[in-house]
Structures are given as C-alpha cells and as structure tokens.
Motif scaffolding. Sequence first.
Motif, short mmCIF file in Angstrom:
data_model
loop_
_atom_site.label_atom_id
_atom_site.label_comp_id
_atom_site.label_asym_id
_atom_site.label_seq_id
_atom_site.Cartn_x
_atom_site.Cartn_y
_atom_site.Cartn_z
N ASP A 1 10.82 -11.93 5.68
CA ASP A 1 11.29 -11.55 6.98
C ASP A 1 12.58 -11.79 7.33
N VAL A 2 13.53 -11.95 6.11
CA VAL A 2 14.86 -12.11 6.36
C VAL A 2 15.72 -11.10 5.64
N VAL A 3 16.86 -10.79 6.16
CA VAL A 3 17.70 -9.92 5.74
C VAL A 3 19.20 -10.73 5.55
N PHE A 4 19.60 -10.68 4.31
CA PHE A 4 20.72 -11.46 3.85
C PHE A 4 21.75 -10.45 3.66
N SER A 5 23.01 -10.79 4.14
CA SER A 5 24.01 -9.70 3.86
C SER A 5 25.16 -10.65 3.54
N SER A 6 26.21 -9.98 2.77
CA SER A 6 27.47 -10.52 2.30
C SER A 6 28.62 -9.57 1.86
N LYS A 7 29.71 -9.96 2.07
CA LYS A 7 30.88 -9.41 1.72
C LYS A 7 30.96 -9.60 0.22
N LEU A 8 31.60 -8.83 -0.67
CA LEU A 8 31.70 -8.86 -1.99
C LEU A 8 33.51 -9.37 -2.33
N ILE A 9 33.54 -9.74 -3.48
CA ILE A 9 35.01 -9.93 -3.90
C ILE A 9 35.57 -8.57 -4.39
N ASP A 10 36.59 -8.19 -3.91
CA ASP A 10 37.11 -7.20 -4.27
C ASP A 10 38.10 -7.28 -5.57
#
Length: 367
Positions: A230-239
């Motif tokens: 029941d969890v949505v995990f989002s993250s920016k990435l290292i460019d």
Amino acid sequence: MKFIIGRDQILAPLQQIVSVIEKRQTMPILSNVLLQASDDQLVMTGTDTEIQIVSKINIESILKSGEITVPARKFLDICRLLPPAAEVSFELQDDKVKLVSGRSRFSLSTLPAEHYPEFNESNYEYDFVLNAGKLKKALEKTVFCMANQDVRYYLNGLLLHVSNSRLKLVASDGHRLSIYEDDIGQATGCESRIILPRKAVQELSRLLDDPEAELNIQFSNNHIKLYYKDVVFSSKLIDAKFPDFSKVFNQSFMSPLLIQKQLLREALTRVAILSNEKYKGVTFDIAGDSLKLSTHNPEHDEAEEELVIDYQGEPLTISFNSQYMLDAVTNLDSEMAVLTIASNASSCFVEEPEQALFKFIVMPMRM
C-alpha cells in the motif's frame, strides 16, 4: 475532516513516512505529514522534495472528508506512546487537530494542505515487476560500499543497471566495490542505467520488509517510482554517469586463496585493535598454507596472527584497510571465503566458493 483509526493500523505507515522527513527543514511544512481522508481511505504523504513516500490505509470510519498537514514527528510520538490496540479519533477544528484516545487528549497545530509541495515527476519510460526479497538482498549486499559525501557525487549512490531480464546493482566509494547480479524473472525489454541517491537506497532497504511481496518498478532518466503493497515510493535520481568498472575484471589474477570466513573475520577484528586509528591498515603475508595478519601503530603497539589457508600460488605481501576487508567478508553467506588478488596487486576479489550472485572488490593500501 474527521475519522477514527486503530493505533496499530497507522503506526507502521507513519514510521515509514517520518523516516524520509528531514529533522531540519528550510520550509516548515516539510516537517509535516499530509493527511487526506476520503472514500474509506486515508492517504498519508511525506517528502523532503528529493524522496516521497505515499501510504494508503483503508478505514471505514471516515466521518468527514478533508485534508490537512500536521507535525509528523509529534503525531508519530503520540501514536507510538498510546497503548497497543487503542483507537484514535482525529478531528480538524478550525486550524487545530484534536486527537482523542481513551482518556488522552491532544491538540496539534496544522498548516494548510494546499501549501504542501508537489513532487514533480517525469513520464516513466520503463516498467517491470520484481520480487521485493530479491531487491532487498541486492541492496543489503551493495549498500555498505556507497560513498558518503564524496565530491564525486555519483559515488554517493547506487548504480541500478537493467539489461532485459538481468538486474545488476553496483556501489563503490573509490576504495572498494560491490556487485550484485541476478535474474529479474521476466524479459523487460529495457536497457538502462540509473543512479539512486544514498538516502533513497537506505529508505528503500528499510521499507522492503516482506520478501514474498511483488514490487512494481517504474523509472525514467530523472525519477524512479516503486509500488510496494500500500506504499508508493518515489525518488529523484543522480544525473551523472557511473564510472566504468569493467576493466577490473579484464586482468590476470594470482591463484585463489581459500579460508574459513569466521576464522578470518575474528582474526581481522583482533589484529585491527592495534592498527593505526586513521588508516586501519592490516598486512597480509601469504605463503604456502599460511596467512599471517600483522599490524602496528604510531604508539609502537604490534599485533600478529597466523591462519591456515589453502593456497597454491607465489608468496605475497599486501595490505588492506581492515574495515573494508571485514565488511566484505562479513557479507558473504557461505562458510568459506575466496580471496583472489590481481597479478599486479591492484585489487582483491572477495567472494564465495560457489558461483554466488555477488562479489566484493577491495583495493590494497600502501603501508
């Protein structure tokens, strides 16, 4: 906004969200958790603008829909310290939230939900399903090699390389490297490399607590999104581009050295007590069926220990950072450890005797 929820039902998702929220924030609202109640569902969101966790809880007792943000850590501490199986009544009155549980009464300040920052995401190009236990193990076998606040910012993260049905995770701090490679279990049709930031890797490793669960992973060049229960995990990435480490495999090696993992671990721990506190160097003298570990420090203390090994190669003396070698050896699952040193003594592979999914590489040091 008004609802009633069980303390045990809200506690675990709230802990996951609070771990993402930084203690010191430039924007006060980032210290808060966003609560949205409607249609028999409570949605909680926490972010530090780099990572976001959204948790959905199904509850029947939503008496009035609405949304608000409340101080995350205070809300967590209240829920945590209530007795198990307690029920919590949550009600928004003007700009305060009233929490009632048994004989306990709390009043929390709030900030409007419309001021909560939106997590900007790009369109996700790739999408595949992976077993959560598989990713959890891959993270555990690589996370300790990540750099911490290195100027080469791409090392402060983890390389995730998807090549159709193969998954490869790589971490390095420039002195050691860990590689984990496994089968995804299906053809993804994608060929891509992304770098997950250090904090995202640590939070994800903490989040994945069910080895049987399925994980839906979506990613683009800038963002990654994972759906887990029941969890949505989002993250920016290292460019950035992760350094090419393939050269370390394309060289000649000396004969492998076979040793009992536990014996090496214990001996290294003892000998390292008298190593130089700054460099933590331990010298390996390898000859025949004997490995001598020795160290000394500026106070002229010395330590030495001899171990029985299985080795058919030329005699050799080489030094390593004892902590790096200990980390590598400790993370092996087998009872025996295989150490293979490059012919030019530029690196040492630490792996299991059987064909394991992972291997560690430790660079030697000058003593």
